[in-house]
Scaffold this motif. Structure first.
Motif, mmCIF file in Angstrom:
data_model
loop_
_atom_site.group_PDB
_atom_site.id
_atom_site.type_symbol
_atom_site.label_atom_id
_atom_site.label_comp_id
_atom_site.label_asym_id
_atom_site.label_seq_id
_atom_site.Cartn_x
_atom_site.Cartn_y
_atom_site.Cartn_z
ATOM 1 N N ALA A 1 1.008 -1.319 -0.038
ATOM 2 C CA ALA A 1 0.002 0.007 0.039
ATOM 3 C C ALA A 1 0.807 1.106 -0.153
ATOM 4 O O ALA A 1 0.920 2.125 -0.599
ATOM 5 N N ASP A 2 1.653 1.100 1.066
ATOM 6 C CA ASP A 2 2.560 2.704 0.887
ATOM 7 C C ASP A 2 3.939 2.095 0.052
ATOM 8 O O ASP A 2 5.263 2.261 0.188
ATOM 9 N N THR A 3 3.468 2.799 -0.818
ATOM 10 C CA THR A 3 4.323 2.408 -1.892
ATOM 11 C C THR A 3 5.370 3.186 -2.363
ATOM 12 O O THR A 3 6.850 3.028 -2.496
ATOM 13 N N GLU A 4 5.610 4.233 -2.040
ATOM 14 C CA GLU A 4 5.966 5.047 -1.984
ATOM 15 C C GLU A 4 7.469 5.226 -1.320
ATOM 16 O O GLU A 4 8.826 5.418 -0.915
ATOM 17 N N ARG A 5 6.545 4.784 0.587
ATOM 18 C CA ARG A 5 7.632 4.507 1.329
ATOM 19 C C ARG A 5 8.632 3.616 0.983
ATOM 20 O O ARG A 5 10.151 3.314 1.114
ATOM 21 N N VAL A 6 7.822 2.459 0.299
ATOM 22 C CA VAL A 6 8.573 1.660 0.478
ATOM 23 C C VAL A 6 9.856 2.085 -0.554
ATOM 24 O O VAL A 6 11.019 1.633 -0.715
ATOM 25 N N LEU A 7 9.433 2.616 -1.423
ATOM 26 C CA LEU A 7 11.102 2.984 -2.598
ATOM 27 C C LEU A 7 11.522 3.488 -2.485
ATOM 28 O O LEU A 7 12.928 3.011 -2.819
ATOM 29 N N ARG A 8 11.855 3.887 -1.569
ATOM 30 C CA ARG A 8 12.808 4.802 -0.646
ATOM 31 C C ARG A 8 13.728 4.536 0.543
ATOM 32 O O ARG A 8 14.666 4.131 0.487
ATOM 33 N N SER A 9 12.776 3.011 0.383
ATOM 34 C CA SER A 9 13.541 2.299 1.515
ATOM 35 C C SER A 9 14.569 1.394 1.332
ATOM 36 O O SER A 9 15.079 0.948 -0.260
ATOM 37 N N TYR A 10 15.687 1.297 2.262
ATOM 38 C CA TYR A 10 16.523 0.251 2.319
ATOM 39 C C TYR A 10 16.579 -1.398 3.074
ATOM 40 O O TYR A 10 14.926 -1.595 3.309
ATOM 41 N N PRO A 11 17.030 -2.316 1.724
ATOM 42 C CA PRO A 11 16.520 -3.452 2.450
ATOM 43 C C PRO A 11 16.224 -3.509 3.329
ATOM 44 O O PRO A 11 15.090 -4.997 4.464
ATOM 45 N N HIS A 12 17.056 -3.339 4.710
ATOM 46 C CA HIS A 12 17.546 -3.966 5.603
ATOM 47 C C HIS A 12 16.530 -3.055 6.836
ATOM 48 O O HIS A 12 15.599 -3.503 8.084
ATOM 49 N N GLN A 13 15.165 -2.403 5.953
ATOM 50 C CA GLN A 13 14.048 -1.614 6.760
ATOM 51 C C GLN A 13 13.158 -1.764 5.915
ATOM 52 O O GLN A 13 11.817 -1.785 7.135
#
Length: 282
Positions: A140-152
């Motif tokens: 759902a939160d695509t913008e946050r996921v696109l900005r996230s690093y794998p460990h997050q």
């Protein structure tokens, strides 16, 4: 669509020079839109079969047999032509999503750069498409996921990202190498449901590697049972369940965990539990 004939692979010990056979002349076919499960215990040759299809078998391995994708001999091409075919027609979903992503880059780079390079999309168009793909796989939160690093991100979230990348170009063949091994049972079910839904939506073919017979039966049209580098039996999940021809297939069936073995029954659950207004139970 995929035709594998007499596939064999052997590796040589660099110290002793001894050669060990890993795959023993296996053959199978995969139709357009079909899902075939490769099932068996660890070391049976399932993942090595996928590596041969991709052309990434161990260095120095001796491979024989034929592998054709829509009539193209995968063993007979190399260089730029093979790289292009991998980019356009094949997609790998690995069992460890952390290993498929660069830990120092946000996951958006994985999707955006992949589509920019392989699909010749501009970065803005690729970014828009990346957000759409993440939404398609239940994020759902695509913008946050696109900005996230794998460990997050959790393992289940990362595996959804990998699936989004795999279906981005609508390849002819998905190669899923135990894609739920690192996930808990609930997340496994969610990820497998997404993978199956997208495969059917786009009409993709899939080779699904797993040691879990029940998981393979839930997502595959046919199952190929492997033991010690050999395919010992191929059939529909229903046929293998009801009429297994191989003793090894029977042993795999018998080894499945059962909550209530034959002759035992689930306990009476009693009257239904009714939660109070705050959801803590009565």
């Amino acid at each position: 669509m995929l035709n594998v004939r007499d596939l064999a692979l052997a590796v040589t010990d660099p110290v002793t020079g001894d050669e060990t056979a890993i795959l023993h002349g296996n053959s199978f076919e995969l139709a357009q839109g079909e899902a075939l499960g490769l099932v068996g215990e660890s070391g049976s040759g399932k993942s090595m079969t996928l590596r041969c299809i991709l052309g990434i078998e161990p260095e120095g391995a001796r491979v024989s047999g034929d592998i054709a994708l829509d009539g193209v001999d995968l063993r007979g091409i190399s260089g730029e032509r093979l790289r292009r075919l991998r980019a356009d027609d094949l997609a790998l979903i690995a069992q460890n999503p952390h290993g498929a992503l660069n830990p120092v880059l946000p996951v958006g780079r994985f999707l955006i750069e992949g589509m920019s390079d392989a699909r010749s999309l501009g970065r803005e168009a690729a970014a828009t498409r990346a957000a759409e793909l993440l939404s398609d796989v239940g994020i759902a939160d695509t913008e946050r996921v696109l900005r996230s690093y794998p460990h997050q991100l959790s393992g289940g979230m990362l595996q959804r990202v990998i699936i989004a990348g795999a279906i981005s170009g609508q390849p002819k063949l998905l190669l899923a190498d135990e894609p739920t091994t690192a996930l808990d049972v609930t997340t496994q079910a969610e990820v497998v449901a997404i993978l199956d839904e997208k495969r059917r939506e786009f009409g993709l073919s899939m080779l699904f590697v797993t040691h879990d017979l029940d998981l393979a039966a839930a997502v595959c049209d046919r199952l190929a049972v492997m033991k010690d580098g050999r395919i010992v039996e191929i059939g529909t999940p229903e046929h293998l369940r009801d009429h297994p021809e191989s003793d090894y297939t029977r042993s795999l069936m018998d080894a499945r965990p059962q909550l209530y073995p034959a002759g035992h029954h689930a306990p009476d659950p009693g009257p239904p539990h009714i939660a109070d207004a705050e959801g803590t139970g009565s």
